[in-house]
Write a protein that holds these residues in place. Structure first.
Motif, PDB file in Angstrom:
ATOM      1  N   ASP A  24      -1.297  19.381   8.279  1.00  0.00           N
ATOM      2  CA  ASP A  24      -1.874  18.203   7.661  1.00  0.00           C
ATOM      3  C   ASP A  24      -3.049  18.532   6.743  1.00  0.00           C
ATOM      4  O   ASP A  24      -3.755  17.641   6.305  1.00  0.00           O
ATOM      5  CB  ASP A  24      -2.316  17.201   8.753  1.00  0.00           C
ATOM      6  N   HIS A  25      -3.300  19.822   6.464  1.00  0.00           N
ATOM      7  CA  HIS A  25      -4.352  20.184   5.533  1.00  0.00           C
ATOM      8  C   HIS A  25      -3.857  19.956   4.108  1.00  0.00           C
ATOM      9  O   HIS A  25      -2.719  20.244   3.775  1.00  0.00           O
ATOM     10  CB  HIS A  25      -4.747  21.652   5.721  1.00  0.00           C
ATOM     11  N   ASN A  26      -4.709  19.442   3.253  1.00  0.00           N
ATOM     12  CA  ASN A  26      -4.334  19.181   1.865  1.00  0.00           C
ATOM     13  C   ASN A  26      -5.016  20.201   0.972  1.00  0.00           C
ATOM     14  O   ASN A  26      -5.970  19.903   0.274  1.00  0.00           O
ATOM     15  CB  ASN A  26      -4.739  17.754   1.472  1.00  0.00           C
ATOM     16  N   CYS A  27      -4.522  21.437   1.007  1.00  0.00           N
ATOM     17  CA  CYS A  27      -5.165  22.529   0.304  1.00  0.00           C
ATOM     18  C   CYS A  27      -4.631  22.674  -1.118  1.00  0.00           C
ATOM     19  O   CYS A  27      -5.378  22.913  -2.052  1.00  0.00           O
ATOM     20  CB  CYS A  27      -4.954  23.827   1.087  1.00  0.00           C
ATOM     21  N   GLY A  28      -3.325  22.542  -1.285  1.00  0.00           N
ATOM     22  CA  GLY A  28      -2.718  22.634  -2.610  1.00  0.00           C
ATOM     23  C   GLY A  28      -2.633  24.062  -3.120  1.00  0.00           C
ATOM     24  O   GLY A  28      -2.752  25.032  -2.376  1.00  0.00           O
ATOM     25  N   LYS A  29      -2.449  24.200  -4.409  1.00  0.00           N
ATOM     26  CA  LYS A  29      -2.319  25.512  -5.037  1.00  0.00           C
ATOM     27  C   LYS A  29      -3.702  26.148  -5.169  1.00  0.00           C
ATOM     28  O   LYS A  29      -4.649  25.509  -5.633  1.00  0.00           O
ATOM     29  CB  LYS A  29      -1.660  25.382  -6.414  1.00  0.00           C
ATOM     30  N   VAL A  30      -3.792  27.417  -4.781  1.00  0.00           N
ATOM     31  CA  VAL A  30      -5.054  28.138  -4.808  1.00  0.00           C
ATOM     32  C   VAL A  30      -4.832  29.500  -5.462  1.00  0.00           C
ATOM     33  O   VAL A  30      -3.916  30.234  -5.091  1.00  0.00           O
ATOM     34  CB  VAL A  30      -5.606  28.358  -3.383  1.00  0.00           C
ATOM     35  N   THR A  31      -5.669  29.830  -6.428  1.00  0.00           N
ATOM     36  CA  THR A  31      -5.611  31.157  -7.043  1.00  0.00           C
ATOM     37  C   THR A  31      -6.793  31.988  -6.556  1.00  0.00           C
ATOM     38  O   THR A  31      -7.921  31.515  -6.503  1.00  0.00           O
ATOM     39  CB  THR A  31      -5.635  31.058  -8.577  1.00  0.00           C
ATOM     40  N   ILE A  32      -6.502  33.252  -6.207  1.00  0.00           N
ATOM     41  CA  ILE A  32      -7.491  34.138  -5.603  1.00  0.00           C
ATOM     42  C   ILE A  32      -7.579  35.411  -6.442  1.00  0.00           C
ATOM     43  O   ILE A  32      -6.548  36.059  -6.700  1.00  0.00           O
ATOM     44  CB  ILE A  32      -7.095  34.499  -4.160  1.00  0.00           C
TER      45      ILE A  32
ATOM     46  N   ILE B  33     -10.990  31.222  -6.275  1.00  0.00           N
ATOM     47  CA  ILE B  33     -11.785  32.004  -5.336  1.00  0.00           C
ATOM     48  C   ILE B  33     -11.971  33.429  -5.864  1.00  0.00           C
ATOM     49  O   ILE B  33     -11.001  34.072  -6.286  1.00  0.00           O
ATOM     50  CB  ILE B  33     -11.095  32.081  -3.953  1.00  0.00           C
ATOM     51  N   ALA B  34     -13.197  33.905  -5.827  1.00  0.00           N
ATOM     52  CA  ALA B  34     -13.500  35.325  -6.029  1.00  0.00           C
ATOM     53  C   ALA B  34     -14.017  35.830  -4.685  1.00  0.00           C
ATOM     54  O   ALA B  34     -15.182  35.611  -4.339  1.00  0.00           O
ATOM     55  CB  ALA B  34     -14.542  35.524  -7.119  1.00  0.00           C
TER      56      ALA B  34
END
Length: 331
Positions: free
Chosen positions: A22-30, A79-80
């Motif tokens: 149920d977390h709404n994190c979505g697309k993440v670039t690292i 995120i870095a």
């Protein structure tokens, strides 16, 4: 057999879908920076965010200046994971003031570490060498490789930023007056090789190095006490400058090594942000992991798998129990 099992684990992990939750994190670039510790942390973050928090996490190539600039100006990557903040302090502050980026936590909780070092076996045999006064009083223990009448201090390779600081410290400590001469190792590999050679022969060695590194994970070294305390302002104003005319000796202050995120990501994924605030390594932990990477010729993904399998005692403290179980199930 162990390497084959890890390789099979990597292939299996790459085929797994993100956990449904149920977390709404979505697309993440690292940002996957181009040095081992940063790549390891980036791969760990990708796996935990994807399988523990349901993020669609993707690694993208990165390096300090271009990644920081892109995050501030374009809002990407999100995120870095390992950002040496002193190298871009003014730009990051501008990004924070404009509401574009923020510090999420410390990648290295003790900060990056620099100093002048000797081998542990030497410090145990000659305890007085743990201080700079003891080093100067026993300069003859460190013969120069090309001139035995002089003593050797192994400096930072020419052209590196640390060449400026190490040479200013050398002058401030008046090591030349005790017979020391700076040895240019020629390269990072040359500097590491000089430590390895000394260890193999149990010979004396004295010089500059930094952590976290595979070298300090593999070879037990003791940092020499300058007996000066740490003057952070003088270090920033003078020791780091080519134009430092009157350097005063000071212990190296810890370098801030942070995790930086975009404000957009922080607002969108508060649970994932909490993980990044909790996630961090001591220098001893990272030194050991980097030594393992070097010994096994492991990249960031391979080392991530080894870390998550064999170091639950570290990473399970960063996440809630339900997230830890999802990551373990994925493993």
């Amino acid at each position: 057999m162990y390497k084959r099992l890890l390789s099979a684990a990597i292939l299996s992990l790459s085929a797994l879908p993100a956990s449904a939750d149920d977390h709404n994190c979505g697309k993440v670039t690292i940002a996957d920076m181009n040095w081992n510790s940063a790549s390891l942390i980036a791969n760990i973050d990708q796996f935990i965010l994807e399988h523990g928090y349901g993020c669609d996490a993707e690694l993208v190539p990165g390096d300090t200046m271009p990644t920081g600039t892109s995050m501030i100006e374009k809002g990407e990557p999100d995120i870095a994971p390992e950002f040496w903040s002193n190298s871009m302090r003014e730009g990051l502050q501008r990004g924070i003031d404009e509401g574009r980026v923020r510090y999420a936590g410390s990648a290295l909780v003790e900060g990056g570490e620099e100093g002048f070092w000797i081998p542990r076996y030497l410090a145990e045999k000659h305890p007085e060498l743990k201080t700079i006064s003891g080093i100067k009083a026993n300069a003859d223990l460190f013969p120069h490789p090309e001139d035995a009448s002089k003593s050797a201090f192994y400096g930072c390779p020419a052209g590196w930023n640390c060449q400026i600081t190490s040479e200013n410290q050398f002058d401030a400590l008046e090591l030349a007056d005790s017979g020391f001469e700076i040895v240019d190792p020629g390269s990072g590999a040359g500097l590491a090789g000089s430590i390895a050679k000394a260890y193999e022969r149990e010979e004396a060695w004295f010089g500059y190095y930094w952590a976290p590194t595979a070298v300090l994970g593999k070879y037990d070294m003791v940092k020499v006490d300058f007996e000066t305390g740490t003057d952070v302002q003088h270090y920033k104003d003078c020791i780091t400058s080519n134009d430092c005319m009157n350097p005063k000796a000071t212990m190296y202050p810890a370098a801030d090594v942070d995790t930086v995120v975009t404000e957009r990501f922080a607002n969108r994924a508060p649970e994932a942000l909490t993980y990044l605030k909790q996630r961090g390594f001591t220098n001893d932990q990272m030194n050991g992991l980097l030594a393992w990477m070097e010994e096994n010729q492991a990249d960031g993904e391979y080392a991530m798998t080894n870390f998550l399998i064999n170091h639950e005692d570290i990473w399970t403290k960063w996440v809630p129990s339900d997230v830890a179980e999802k990551v373990k199930d994925a493993l």
